[in-house]
Scaffold this motif. Sequence first.
Motif, PDB file in Angstrom:
ATOM      1  N   PHE A  75      35.200   4.811  22.042  1.00  0.00           N
ATOM      2  CA  PHE A  75      35.608   5.118  23.284  1.00  0.00           C
ATOM      3  C   PHE A  75      35.229   4.781  24.165  1.00  0.00           C
ATOM      4  O   PHE A  75      36.218   4.313  25.764  1.00  0.00           O
ATOM      5  N   GLU A  76      33.603   4.053  24.159  1.00  0.00           N
ATOM      6  CA  GLU A  76      33.639   3.325  26.116  1.00  0.00           C
ATOM      7  C   GLU A  76      34.019   2.010  25.275  1.00  0.00           C
ATOM      8  O   GLU A  76      34.370   1.221  26.660  1.00  0.00           O
ATOM      9  N   ASN A  77      34.366   0.895  24.319  1.00  0.00           N
ATOM     10  CA  ASN A  77      34.512   0.330  24.113  1.00  0.00           C
ATOM     11  C   ASN A  77      36.203   0.132  24.595  1.00  0.00           C
ATOM     12  O   ASN A  77      37.337  -1.310  24.478  1.00  0.00           O
ATOM     13  N   GLY A  78      37.072   0.772  24.359  1.00  0.00           N
ATOM     14  CA  GLY A  78      38.046   0.810  24.308  1.00  0.00           C
ATOM     15  C   GLY A  78      39.421   0.902  23.401  1.00  0.00           C
ATOM     16  O   GLY A  78      40.189   1.117  23.477  1.00  0.00           O
ATOM     17  N   LEU A  79      39.086   1.062  22.300  1.00  0.00           N
ATOM     18  CA  LEU A  79      39.511   0.699  20.718  1.00  0.00           C
ATOM     19  C   LEU A  79      40.185   2.093  20.488  1.00  0.00           C
ATOM     20  O   LEU A  79      41.858   1.676  20.303  1.00  0.00           O
ATOM     21  N   LEU A  80      39.738   3.075  21.317  1.00  0.00           N
ATOM     22  CA  LEU A  80      40.545   4.510  20.808  1.00  0.00           C
ATOM     23  C   LEU A  80      41.770   4.412  21.049  1.00  0.00           C
ATOM     24  O   LEU A  80      42.523   4.873  20.920  1.00  0.00           O
ATOM     25  N   GLU A  81      41.639   3.950  22.557  1.00  0.00           N
ATOM     26  CA  GLU A  81      42.996   3.134  23.504  1.00  0.00           C
ATOM     27  C   GLU A  81      44.535   2.910  21.969  1.00  0.00           C
ATOM     28  O   GLU A  81      45.673   3.464  22.395  1.00  0.00           O
TER      29      GLU A  81
ATOM     30  N   SER B  82      37.988  -3.112  23.712  1.00  0.00           N
ATOM     31  CA  SER B  82      38.581  -3.404  22.674  1.00  0.00           C
ATOM     32  C   SER B  82      37.559  -3.449  20.750  1.00  0.00           C
ATOM     33  O   SER B  82      38.164  -3.703  20.261  1.00  0.00           O
ATOM     34  N   LEU B  83      36.399  -4.723  21.468  1.00  0.00           N
ATOM     35  CA  LEU B  83      36.082  -4.800  20.868  1.00  0.00           C
ATOM     36  C   LEU B  83      34.343  -4.509  20.501  1.00  0.00           C
ATOM     37  O   LEU B  83      34.079  -3.702  21.340  1.00  0.00           O
ATOM     38  N   ASN B  84      34.244  -4.367  19.232  1.00  0.00           N
ATOM     39  CA  ASN B  84      32.349  -4.305  18.449  1.00  0.00           C
ATOM     40  C   ASN B  84      31.622  -5.546  18.722  1.00  0.00           C
ATOM     41  O   ASN B  84      31.754  -6.379  17.340  1.00  0.00           O
TER      42      ASN B  84
END
Lengths: 221, 198
Positions: A75-81, B82-84
């Motif tokens: 959620f924090e890094n935007g991957l869920l979007e 959007s990166l880990n």
Amino acid sequence: MNIYFQTIWRDLNIAVRNSSMMLNPLLFFIMSVSLFPLAVSPESELLAKIATGVICVSSMLSILLSINILFHNDFENGLLEQMLISKHSLPFLMLSKIIAHWMLTGVPIILLSPLLGLFLFLDIQSIKILMIVLLLATPSLSFIGAIGASLVVGVKNSGILLSLMILPLYVPILIFASTAVNNFIEGVDISGNLYFLATIQLVCLMLAPFISSVAIRISLE
Amino acid sequence: MLKVKNISYQKDYNILFKNLTFQAKDGVILHVFGINGSGKTSLLKILAGISTAEKGSVSLDEHDVKSFEYKKQIFYFGHLPSLNLTLSSIDNLNFLTNLKQSTNKTLLNDALNKIGLKGYENEYCYRLSAGQRRRVVLAGLFLSKAKLWLLDEPFTALDKDGIEIVKQCINNHCKNNGICIIVSHQDNIFANQEVLEL
């Protein structure tokens, strides 16, 4: 590789690289179980009596401890979007993440339970039943936890709120799981308990990914 | 063609836009600008299908924003990376691309090479600078088969070379009848751009 297997693989990979993330709940599980003989009594009869309850409660709390981070990082890094607008099914992506979580918390708990069972003077037959019970119960704990985690994913410092939401839902699983092993020790038929645990697991399997995906959609709005 | 008809959006008690209507034909670069808090990112999120407008409609080639066909046709680059950070550049790009389409290692390496990250393919993202991290995600532009690109401040943290590479990529996309909607505070990014002020 299929995107759903990739999601599982990715989460396992991240957990291995952040080993503290994976080890914290497990260490909590081991420590809380191993402290009971010191605090309560070293008598084998008493420990064997409370062993199932102690292991079930500890496993429940250790899963609760780890569930908060299930969706938080993504959620924090935007991957869920990106998952939300991907061409793949969001509920199945959620299911993959929950399976990865169970593999990281539930599976080690099941594998460690014989050792801790012996530590608390459980006999071999009871340990086998304990493992079956944990195999049926721990996935449900991850599924229910995922519903809670997805509901509070956008809320800062949501630990207490999450516990308050999830713990009441864990209670039926706890009751059926601990009474199953105790009934087995007393020679009572346990098939009813196992059926109930299996039913809860199937219902959670069907509902949790869909509820989580709806909650994530709302959180991202 | 992207058609946006009468959309309104309110955040808490703040009305960001009301009855907003515009369209972007194939091959158009639409530059969205406005003051901070004017709703540029919210507009992109509505166009991406992440947020929902209170009323109105959004469609691309007659496919509604909620349809599967629409989802397949968008590439969204948001504020968040959007990166880990514990995964390598190529692993991150591979997963992000696979959410939209299938890909392979050669294409991924090629895309990272084009965006200027040659030699950083297997580097963990926490070791990369802010600009390099954004380049990892922007490398997805070279792989994307989507028609509609929604880019929120794509030039932030990029150096001059990086900006030129991304601009070139956007120009090529629009020459091939793609549509690109860019939110940016820079003026006159493209000579052939259309402008929407919020």
